[in-house]
Design an enzyme around this catalytic site. Structure first.
Site, PDB file in Angstrom:
ATOM      1  N   MET A  12       0.321   7.244  11.989  1.00 32.23           N
ATOM      2  CA  MET A  12       0.508   6.644  10.686  1.00 32.23           C
ATOM      3  C   MET A  12      -0.238   7.366   9.575  1.00 32.23           C
ATOM      4  SD  MET A  12      -0.025   4.530   7.986  1.00 32.23           S
ATOM      5  CE  MET A  12      -1.766   4.515   8.134  1.00 32.23           C
ATOM      6  N   PRO A  13       0.465   7.717   8.504  1.00 37.54           N
ATOM      7  CA  PRO A  13      -0.200   8.255   7.323  1.00 37.54           C
ATOM      8  C   PRO A  13      -0.245   7.223   6.197  1.00 37.54           C
ATOM      9  CG  PRO A  13       2.072   8.895   7.286  1.00 37.54           C
ATOM     10  CD  PRO A  13       1.879   8.036   8.513  1.00 37.54           C
ATOM     11  N   LEU A  14      -1.137   7.434   5.265  1.00 41.73           N
ATOM     12  CA  LEU A  14      -1.153   6.694   4.002  1.00 41.73           C
ATOM     13  C   LEU A  14      -0.807   7.714   2.933  1.00 41.73           C
ATOM     14  CD1 LEU A  14      -1.733   4.284   2.158  1.00 41.73           C
ATOM     15  CD2 LEU A  14      -4.145   4.963   2.185  1.00 41.73           C
ATOM     16  N   THR A  83      -3.082  10.946   3.670  1.00 37.09           N
ATOM     17  CA  THR A  83      -4.219  10.744   4.557  1.00 37.09           C
ATOM     18  C   THR A  83      -3.634  10.440   5.929  1.00 37.09           C
ATOM     19  OG1 THR A  83      -5.539   9.852   2.736  1.00 37.09           O
ATOM     20  CG2 THR A  83      -6.299   9.390   4.975  1.00 37.09           C
TER      21      THR A  83
END
Length: 139
Positions: A12-14, A83
């Site tokens: 998972m990225p932000l 991120t």
């Protein structure tokens, strides 16, 4: 405490997308969709792992060098900061950058010169997705 051991479990990225104010809702949706598609295709992010923030800035709110590294940029610049958990190889990162530029050039028509991408890699234990828990760790 033992950390999650595979990238698939920590994909998972932000994503933060910054652009100048005034673009249409459809343009912003195409940016968000294209960035996510590039993450799935280029970095192996699971399709359902989508967390994005789009921020619009007034004319003086995005400061950039219009010719840094001899790349001609315009006021249509889009800055994407992602991120994500550490661990991706250089080849994946290059594929991500390339796919993002290709996808966004097609829709919404963003010139590749106007796309800036920054990856911020963090250790897996630095994520909490709710409930006050560090989901990417195992006791």
């Amino acid at each position: 405490m033992q950390l999650v051991s595979t990238l698939e479990e920590a994909g998972m990225p932000l994503v933060r997308i910054s652009l100048r104010e005034g673009k249409s809702k459809e343009y912003k949706k195409a940016l968000a969709d294209g960035v996510h598609q590039a993450l799935v295709e280029g970095a192996g992010v699971p399709a359902q792992d989508r967390f994005q923030v789009i921020t619009e800035h007034p004319a003086g709110g995005l400061i950039y060098d219009p010719t840094y590294l001899e790349i001609e940029r315009t006021d249509n610049i889009v800055m994407v900061q992602i991120t994500l958990s550490t661990g991706r190889k250089l080849a994946q990162k290059r594929k991500l950058f390339k796919r993002m530029a290709e996808i966004l050039a097609e829709n919404p028509g963003l010139r590749p010169n106007d796309l800036m991408v920054n990856l911020v890699e963090v250790a897996w234990e630095n994520w909490s997705f709710g409930n006050g828990e560090a989901q990417y760790t195992v006791d």
